[in-house]
Scaffold this motif. Structure first.
Motif, short mmCIF file in Angstrom:
data_model
loop_
_atom_site.label_atom_id
_atom_site.label_comp_id
_atom_site.label_asym_id
_atom_site.label_seq_id
_atom_site.Cartn_x
_atom_site.Cartn_y
_atom_site.Cartn_z
N TYR A 37 -7.87 -5.92 -6.81
CA TYR A 37 -6.96 -5.62 -5.70
C TYR A 37 -6.44 -6.92 -5.13
CZ TYR A 37 -9.00 -1.00 -6.06
OH TYR A 37 -9.43 0.21 -6.53
N ARG A 38 -5.15 -7.15 -5.22
CA ARG A 38 -4.54 -8.38 -4.73
C ARG A 38 -5.35 -9.60 -5.16
NH1 ARG A 38 -2.75 -6.80 1.33
NH2 ARG A 38 -0.84 -5.72 0.84
N LEU B 231 -5.53 0.46 3.33
CA LEU B 231 -6.12 -0.76 2.76
C LEU B 231 -7.53 -1.03 3.28
CD1 LEU B 231 -3.07 -3.22 2.90
CD2 LEU B 231 -4.09 -2.20 0.87
N PRO C 130 -9.61 -1.17 -1.09
CA PRO C 130 -8.85 -0.24 -0.24
C PRO C 130 -9.35 1.19 -0.47
CG PRO C 130 -7.37 -1.63 -1.51
CD PRO C 130 -8.74 -1.88 -2.04
N LEU D 79 -6.27 -7.80 5.64
CA LEU D 79 -5.20 -7.06 4.96
C LEU D 79 -4.02 -7.98 4.60
CD1 LEU D 79 -5.26 -3.90 7.27
CD2 LEU D 79 -6.74 -4.45 5.34
N ILE E 266 1.03 -12.47 3.45
CA ILE E 266 2.31 -11.85 3.13
C ILE E 266 3.33 -12.08 4.25
CG2 ILE E 266 3.49 -9.67 2.63
CD1 ILE E 266 1.08 -8.87 0.98
#
Lengths: 112, 438
Positions: A46-47, B64, B230, B347, B352
């Protein structure tokens, strides 16, 4: 009588059921299970963060068979469920002391 | 919003600064009436931005987290948004867009004093929109920015700490930066910094604040040794879709009129995002993984963030390039930089929004140039980029210092972090007495 427990890949279930039906197996119990063998689970990402999942989904078959039929059942499962890749599963054979049909009270091979 | 510095010409600041004071002066001279078409678009945009918060961001962030913290995450987002709305109409609008002020802050119009149904706010041309609509539109920006910060602190921060932090952070970080960027006389505004829909105000600001908050708060118990995948990528995907739709209100609404530039912002919000989603999945594949659903969602957010300051300031292919570049850089920020530096940005609010916002803000200076398909401006590409860099660095420093103050204040008043037992059992039960799933 023998009690056969087979752990196989879930997508092979239909094929195995058909093949066993054609050699005369009258019934079986199927459960969705999780476990691991030499395959040791799989990795999810995940990421960029890796999580290893220790348990993989499998299907467990439980079949009671007469002493005559049992070797054929084992062989059929082995051949049908094989993909020749790691994680195909295992087949265990146990001696079965008795079997009773609840509706009629029949015992032994006739109850199977 | 600021792209219009280049378009203003002889119209003068008074006509395009989205400041009520200027609007009122203009109103006295010509008694302008809000164009119903523009008003309708701005009311629609405002509600689209609300949809980004609830349910968009709540589902995106909630999916998530681990299932034991689903409700806590969504409740924090909803509650801080409500808090921001009330603070905004009480004194936030005055601090950001008040009639009096300097380059860092304004004042006046507290409790919306003097605002009526007939008051208007200026747009970027000689049109006006209703001031109540402008207040609502800007209110949703304050609400979502505060909610975005929480992406780094979920699964361990007390609900009471969120509320205390929210009030202080909005007051000393968000309102001043919003004033600097969007109000006539604001520091970045006067510098000619380009920030169409809030690259600095919303994303760099929220991202850097998230990083600082996460570092002061500390890591979640078990991070990074225990798996914390998640709990529902399905809901994250739903949230992503709602965010993308809502973002059209965010970006195309920031033109304040339903005109051609709003159209440019709209098409850029489509294509930059599409490029970013595919770029993230492509880089996953090139790094030896599978193209993932979370990668798709992450790429979409990275692209939306990057195109925010650029939306009406670059051409269509500039937006595609910007989205793709930001997506790739954000991928490395969350998958390599974060583990290396060891902070627990749960998260990836910094990875981002912060990183993507910086790429977008600085990239806007480059792709704004006419040679790269942008609308171009008075400044050369280099000078514009330096202005963008200046605004970015100032925002980073302001957000970092202000957040540290706000978080330590919350720590003093509430203890900041939940007990080990509550963290283990989950914040849904521990902080709210409910379960997301039964």
């Amino acid at each position: 009588m023998k009690f056969i427990i087979a752990v196989i890949k879930p997508f092979k279930l239909d094929e195995v059921r058909e093949a066993l039906g054609s050699i005369g197996v009258a019934g079986m119990t199927v459960s969705e299970v999780k476990g691991f063998g030499r395959q040791k689970g799989q990795t999810e990402i995940y990421r960029g963060a890796e999580y290893s999942t220790n348990m993989l989904p499998k299907v467990k078959l439980e079949i009671a068979a007469s002493d005559d039929l049992a070797p054929q059942v084992v062989e059929t499962i082995q051949q049908t469920a094989s993909t020749e890749a790691i994680g195909d599963g295992k087949i265990f054979v146990l001696d079965l002391a008795s079997a009773t049909r609840i509706r009629t009270g029949e015992t032994g091979d006739t109850a199977l | 919003m600021l792209r219009t510095l280049t378009r203003a010409g002889a119209a003068g600041l008074a006509f395009f600064a989205p400041v009520a004071a200027f609007a009122q002066e203009a109103a006295e001279a010509a008694a302008p009436v809000a164009n119903p078409g523009n008003n309708a678009w701005m009311m629609t945009s405002t509600i689209l931005v609300l949809m980004m918060i609830l349910p968009g961001l709540a589902l995106f962030y909630g999916g998530l987290t681990r299932s034991k913290n689903m409700l806590s995450t969504m409740t924090q987002i909803g509650a801080i948004a409500c808090l921001a709305m009330l603070v905004w109409v009480t004194y936030g609008y005055g601090l950001a867009f008040g009639p009096e002020g300097n380059q860092f802050i304004s004042w006046g119009k507290f409790f919306l004093a003097g605002v009526t149904s007939d008051s208007t706010a200026a747009t970027f041309s000689d049109e006006v929109i209703s001031e109540y609509v402008f207040i609502c539109f800007q209110m949703t920006f304050a609400a979502i920015t505060a909610a975005l910060v929480l992406g780094s602190t979920v699964e361990r921060i007390k609900f009471s700490a969120v509320m205390v932090f929210g009030v202080i952070w909005l007051t000393i970080v968000y309102f001043p930066i919003a004033h600097m960027v969007w109000a006539g006389g604001g520091r970045f505004f006067e510098m000619g910094a380009l920030d169409f829909a809030g690259g600095t105000v919303v994303h760099i600001n929220a991202g850097v604040s998230a990083l600082v908050a996460a570092m002061i708060l500390g890591k979640r118990k078990g991070y990074p040794v225990e798996p914390m995948p998640p709990h529902s990528l399905t809901l994250t995907m739903v949230g992503t879709g709602l965010l993308w739709v809502g973002w059209f209100g965010f970006n195309a609404g920031s033109e304040l009129e339903a005109d051609g530039t709003a159209g440019l912002a709209m098409i850029n919000t489509f294509v930059a995002t599409a490029a970013a989603a595919l770029a993230w999945m492509a880089v996953e594949k090139l790094m030896g993984h599978k193209a993932s659903a979370l990668g798709f969602c992450s790429g979409i957010i990275a692209g939306l963030v990057a195109v925010t300051p650029a939306a009406g300031n670059v051409g269509v292919f500039g937006a595609i390039a910007l989205g793709a570049i930001a997506s790739v850089v954000c991928f490395f920020a969350v998958s390599k930089l974060k583990p290396k530096l060891g902070y627990d940005d749960a998260l990836d609010a910094f990875g981002i929004h912060g990183i993507g916002g910086m790429i977008g803000a600085i990239g806007t200076g480059i792709f704004h140039d006419a040679s790269l398909g942008g609308p171009g401006g008075d400044l050369s590409m280099l000078d514009q980029t330096l202005v963008q860099l200046n605004a970015t660095v100032t925002t980073v420093v302001w957000a970092a210092v202000g957040t540290a103050i706000a978080i330590y204040a919350a720590k003093l008043l509430t203890g900041l972090r939940v007990s080990e037992e509550v963290e283990f059992n989950g914040l849904d039960i521990g902080e709210h007495g409910e379960r997301a799933y039964n």
